[in-house]
Structures are given as structure tokens and as C-alpha cells.
Design a protein around this motif. Structure first.
Motif, PDB file in Angstrom:
ATOM      1  N   GLN A 166     -43.076 -12.612  60.863  1.00  0.00           N
ATOM      2  CA  GLN A 166     -41.514 -12.464  61.255  1.00  0.00           C
ATOM      3  C   GLN A 166     -40.697 -12.208  60.023  1.00  0.00           C
ATOM      4  O   GLN A 166     -39.809 -11.182  60.193  1.00  0.00           O
ATOM      5  CB  GLN A 166     -41.095 -13.855  62.016  1.00  0.00           C
ATOM      6  CG  GLN A 166     -39.740 -13.589  62.745  1.00  0.00           C
ATOM      7  CD  GLN A 166     -39.460 -14.752  63.802  1.00  0.00           C
ATOM      8  OE1 GLN A 166     -40.239 -15.475  64.008  1.00  0.00           O
ATOM      9  NE2 GLN A 166     -38.236 -14.798  64.167  1.00  0.00           N
ATOM     10  N   HIS A 167     -40.907 -12.642  59.039  1.00  0.00           N
ATOM     11  CA  HIS A 167     -40.184 -12.131  57.682  1.00  0.00           C
ATOM     12  C   HIS A 167     -40.912 -11.776  56.655  1.00  0.00           C
ATOM     13  O   HIS A 167     -40.273 -11.084  55.721  1.00  0.00           O
ATOM     14  CB  HIS A 167     -39.598 -13.535  57.218  1.00  0.00           C
ATOM     15  CG  HIS A 167     -38.796 -14.374  58.347  1.00  0.00           C
ATOM     16  ND1 HIS A 167     -37.664 -13.888  58.936  1.00  0.00           N
ATOM     17  CD2 HIS A 167     -39.016 -15.585  58.805  1.00  0.00           C
ATOM     18  CE1 HIS A 167     -37.043 -14.606  59.687  1.00  0.00           C
ATOM     19  NE2 HIS A 167     -38.025 -15.815  59.745  1.00  0.00           N
ATOM     20  N   GLY A 168     -42.189 -11.459  56.691  1.00  0.00           N
ATOM     21  CA  GLY A 168     -42.982 -10.990  55.553  1.00  0.00           C
ATOM     22  C   GLY A 168     -43.019 -11.932  54.349  1.00  0.00           C
ATOM     23  O   GLY A 168     -42.707 -13.049  54.421  1.00  0.00           O
ATOM     24  N   ILE A 169     -43.779 -11.445  53.258  1.00  0.00           N
ATOM     25  CA  ILE A 169     -44.060 -12.347  52.221  1.00  0.00           C
ATOM     26  C   ILE A 169     -43.939 -11.478  50.918  1.00  0.00           C
ATOM     27  O   ILE A 169     -44.385 -10.330  50.708  1.00  0.00           O
ATOM     28  CB  ILE A 169     -45.338 -12.929  52.377  1.00  0.00           C
ATOM     29  CG1 ILE A 169     -45.648 -13.925  51.192  1.00  0.00           C
ATOM     30  CG2 ILE A 169     -46.479 -11.845  52.530  1.00  0.00           C
ATOM     31  CD1 ILE A 169     -47.072 -14.876  51.378  1.00  0.00           C
ATOM     32  N   ALA A 170     -43.367 -12.106  49.942  1.00  0.00           N
ATOM     33  CA  ALA A 170     -43.287 -11.380  48.610  1.00  0.00           C
ATOM     34  C   ALA A 170     -44.547 -12.114  47.590  1.00  0.00           C
ATOM     35  O   ALA A 170     -44.471 -13.294  47.644  1.00  0.00           O
ATOM     36  CB  ALA A 170     -41.888 -11.955  47.976  1.00  0.00           C
ATOM     37  N   ASN A 171     -45.217 -11.410  47.105  1.00  0.00           N
ATOM     38  CA  ASN A 171     -46.271 -11.552  45.895  1.00  0.00           C
ATOM     39  C   ASN A 171     -45.452 -11.689  44.592  1.00  0.00           C
ATOM     40  O   ASN A 171     -45.441 -10.493  44.023  1.00  0.00           O
ATOM     41  CB  ASN A 171     -47.282 -10.809  45.892  1.00  0.00           C
ATOM     42  CG  ASN A 171     -48.524 -11.214  45.338  1.00  0.00           C
ATOM     43  OD1 ASN A 171     -48.327 -11.839  44.249  1.00  0.00           O
ATOM     44  ND2 ASN A 171     -49.658 -11.035  45.743  1.00  0.00           N
ATOM     45  N   PHE A 172     -45.003 -12.725  44.145  1.00  0.00           N
ATOM     46  CA  PHE A 172     -44.251 -12.496  42.952  1.00  0.00           C
ATOM     47  C   PHE A 172     -45.146 -12.154  41.671  1.00  0.00           C
ATOM     48  O   PHE A 172     -44.761 -11.555  40.789  1.00  0.00           O
ATOM     49  CB  PHE A 172     -43.413 -13.962  42.604  1.00  0.00           C
ATOM     50  CG  PHE A 172     -42.406 -14.256  43.877  1.00  0.00           C
ATOM     51  CD1 PHE A 172     -41.392 -13.422  43.824  1.00  0.00           C
ATOM     52  CD2 PHE A 172     -42.935 -15.085  44.690  1.00  0.00           C
ATOM     53  CE1 PHE A 172     -40.217 -13.673  44.797  1.00  0.00           C
ATOM     54  CE2 PHE A 172     -41.893 -15.442  45.783  1.00  0.00           C
ATOM     55  CZ  PHE A 172     -40.623 -14.725  45.695  1.00  0.00           C
ATOM     56  N   ASP A 173     -46.267 -12.371  41.744  1.00  0.00           N
ATOM     57  CA  ASP A 173     -47.234 -12.139  40.588  1.00  0.00           C
ATOM     58  C   ASP A 173     -47.397 -10.701  40.357  1.00  0.00           C
ATOM     59  O   ASP A 173     -47.555 -10.367  39.387  1.00  0.00           O
ATOM     60  CB  ASP A 173     -48.381 -12.808  40.655  1.00  0.00           C
ATOM     61  CG  ASP A 173     -48.458 -14.235  40.615  1.00  0.00           C
ATOM     62  OD1 ASP A 173     -47.733 -14.916  40.122  1.00  0.00           O
ATOM     63  OD2 ASP A 173     -49.619 -14.822  41.126  1.00  0.00           O
ATOM     64  N   TYR A 174     -47.223  -9.996  41.248  1.00  0.00           N
ATOM     65  CA  TYR A 174     -47.513  -8.572  41.348  1.00  0.00           C
ATOM     66  C   TYR A 174     -46.328  -7.880  41.662  1.00  0.00           C
ATOM     67  O   TYR A 174     -46.104  -6.367  41.537  1.00  0.00           O
ATOM     68  CB  TYR A 174     -48.773  -8.082  42.205  1.00  0.00           C
ATOM     69  CG  TYR A 174     -50.030  -8.648  41.578  1.00  0.00           C
ATOM     70  CD1 TYR A 174     -50.709  -8.205  40.713  1.00  0.00           C
ATOM     71  CD2 TYR A 174     -50.265  -9.897  42.216  1.00  0.00           C
ATOM     72  CE1 TYR A 174     -51.868  -8.905  40.235  1.00  0.00           C
ATOM     73  CE2 TYR A 174     -51.500 -10.399  41.963  1.00  0.00           C
ATOM     74  CZ  TYR A 174     -52.440  -9.738  40.627  1.00  0.00           C
ATOM     75  OH  TYR A 174     -53.459 -10.259  40.388  1.00  0.00           O
ATOM     76  N   GLY A 175     -45.354  -8.424  41.894  1.00  0.00           N
ATOM     77  CA  GLY A 175     -44.010  -7.768  42.375  1.00  0.00           C
ATOM     78  C   GLY A 175     -43.947  -6.930  43.663  1.00  0.00           C
ATOM     79  O   GLY A 175     -43.351  -5.848  43.781  1.00  0.00           O
ATOM     80  N   ILE A 176     -44.918  -7.352  44.412  1.00  0.00           N
ATOM     81  CA  ILE A 176     -45.188  -6.680  45.790  1.00  0.00           C
ATOM     82  C   ILE A 176     -44.503  -7.454  46.894  1.00  0.00           C
ATOM     83  O   ILE A 176     -44.780  -8.663  46.854  1.00  0.00           O
ATOM     84  CB  ILE A 176     -46.697  -6.376  45.939  1.00  0.00           C
ATOM     85  CG1 ILE A 176     -47.137  -5.517  44.765  1.00  0.00           C
ATOM     86  CG2 ILE A 176     -46.884  -5.645  47.379  1.00  0.00           C
ATOM     87  CD1 ILE A 176     -48.583  -5.557  44.789  1.00  0.00           C
ATOM     88  N   ARG A 177     -43.945  -6.615  47.896  1.00  0.00           N
ATOM     89  CA  ARG A 177     -43.650  -7.328  49.172  1.00  0.00           C
ATOM     90  C   ARG A 177     -44.479  -6.836  50.296  1.00  0.00           C
ATOM     91  O   ARG A 177     -44.415  -5.473  50.494  1.00  0.00           O
ATOM     92  CB  ARG A 177     -42.202  -7.326  49.331  1.00  0.00           C
ATOM     93  CG  ARG A 177     -41.569  -7.878  50.595  1.00  0.00           C
ATOM     94  CD  ARG A 177     -40.081  -8.078  50.675  1.00  0.00           C
ATOM     95  NE  ARG A 177     -39.897  -8.792  51.965  1.00  0.00           N
ATOM     96  CZ  ARG A 177     -39.813 -10.299  51.871  1.00  0.00           C
ATOM     97  NH1 ARG A 177     -40.250 -10.976  50.865  1.00  0.00           N
ATOM     98  NH2 ARG A 177     -39.611 -10.736  53.254  1.00  0.00           N
TER      99      ARG A 177
END
Length: 234
Positions: A166-177
């Protein structure tokens, strides 16, 4: 007017053990997917009929598990529901980092991760194929053998799946959403089931064992199925 939201129903069981000492070298989750309760009821009836025939022939009244059946009986059960959509996740244990297998919590987190990836992959395909819509409210019902996941992990798994869809997810380690998948309300319901009382969990056990055997024995033909999606990890 009563509006019934769309629903996708998953059933899962596993084969092999996610542990560095697993002799086959593989761990498998597999199961069936339905977008219609009518199709689900049809599949259940077909599996029950095949199950009863084998029980009568073997004079058994216990649960028919893949580990206790001859190949011909497993094949009959598999063929009874072969026409229905299925999914699988296969883990090559030798390629996993040591920290994944370091303790039970790490193993449980990894199992939840691959299960979630499997579910998202199938939902994405259903949207692409026009079978479900990302703009309509949806309920994701997931039936899992109660032995597969720690009960205290129920809310983490359910909320994690809902959040990503519903909202997506951010991968902070790689700066990818990773963007959300649905522009609508998503309800996720996880049912932990006693496999002896759920025939589609039993069917998933047969499927998981078949795919696990195909990797263990290097018999690719055992896992070839037109309406099946298999993901491999890592």
C-alpha cells in the motif's frame, strides 16, 4: 448495493530445512493461488476426491503427507490440482551468507522475506495480466501451515506485506525506493492452519516436495508447469 472487494488467496507449505546441514542443499516454499472462491472450492473438491481414493486404496485415515507416500500417489495428488496457478520459492542454501543462518530469528526473518517476495511477484503478474486491478480495494488472504512461522511473528509479517503493497518501501542502504503496488485499500489476513484440516495446505505440501525433489535429484521436468512461477534465492 453490496460491493465485494477483490481477493487473492495464497496457500503455502515447505520442503527441506533452512539450515546449513540440510542434506539436499535446498529449501522450498510452494503453494497455490486463487483469485476466485469458486475456483478454490473446485480445486479443494478435486483434491479431496483424489485424496479419498488413495486413502481407501492404502486403508489409511491419517493425513497423506508427501514424506510418507510413494511416487505414484504423490503424482496422483499433484495432477488433481495441476491446472490451478501455483508459486514457489527455492533457496540454494550453499549461497546464503552465514549471518542468515546464524540463529532462529535470522532464519525466520529470511523466511518471511522470501515469502513476501513471492507474494509480491505473483500480485504484480496478476496486475500486469489484468486479472486484478491496482485501483480497487483488495484482500490478500494467506494460509500457512501453523508449524512454519513463529506465532509472535504474525503481526510483523502481516504488517510488512501490507505496508509494502500500500505504501512502498525504502531501502536506505542503497538509496532505493520500491513504489507501492496498489492505489487502494489493502487488507492482509494471515491464517495459521493445522494442515490435517486444510486440504489446500496438504496440496501445497505435495507441490513443495515435488519441486524440492526436482532440485535434489536434478530432474528439471518435475518442476515444469505452465501456470507456475518459481523464484530462486539468493
Amino acid at each position: 448495493m453490496i460491493i465485494i472487494s477483490q481477493e487473492v488467496i495464497f496457500f503455502f507449505d515447505d520442503s527441506g530445512v533452512l539450515h546449513k546441514n540440510e542434506s539436499s542443499g535446498y529449501f522450498v516454499y510452494a503453494g497455490y493461488v486463487f483469485t476466485s472462491r469458486v475456483d478454490l472450492d473446485s480445486a479443494r473438491r478435486k483434491y479431496i476426491n483424489a485424496n479419498k481414493k488413495i486413502k481407501n486404496a492404502l486403508k489409511r485415515d491419517d493425513e497423506l503427507k508427501a514424506a510418507t507416500l510413494e511416487v505414484k500417489h504423490k503424482r496422483s495428488l499433484y495432477n488433481s490440482v495441476k491446472k490451478y496457478d501455483s508459486v514457489a520459492v527455492v533457496v540454494d542454501i550453499s549461497r546464503l551468507y552465514d549471518y542468515v543462518l546464524a540463529d532462529k530469528k535470522s532464519i525466520c526473518r529470511y523466511k518471511d522475506y522470501i515469502l513476501k517476495r513471492c507474494i509480491k511477484s505473483k500480485l504484480k503478474k496478476l496486475i500486469t495480466d489484468g486479472i486484478i486491478s491496482k485501483d480497487e480495494d483488495i484482500t490478500i488472504s494467506i494460509y500457512i501451515d501453523e508449524q512454519l512461522t513463529a506465532t509472535n511473528g504474525y503481526y510483523d509479517l502481516r504488517d510488512s506485506i501490507k505496508e509494502e503493497l500500500q505504501h512502498g518501501i525504502a531501502n536506505f542502504d542503497y538509496g532505493i525506493r520500491h513504489p507501492h503496488m496498489f492505489d487502494s485499500k489493502v487488507e492482509v489476513i494471515i491464517h495459521y492452519c493445522d494442515s490435517s484440516a486444510n486440504y489446500m495446505i496438504q496440496a501445497s505440501d505435495i507441490l513443495a516436495n515435488r519441486i524440492w525433489t526436482s532440485y535434489r535429484k536434478k530432474e528439471r521436468n518435475l518442476r515444469i508447469k505452465d501456470n507456475q512461477t518459481i523464484l530462486t534465492f539468493p
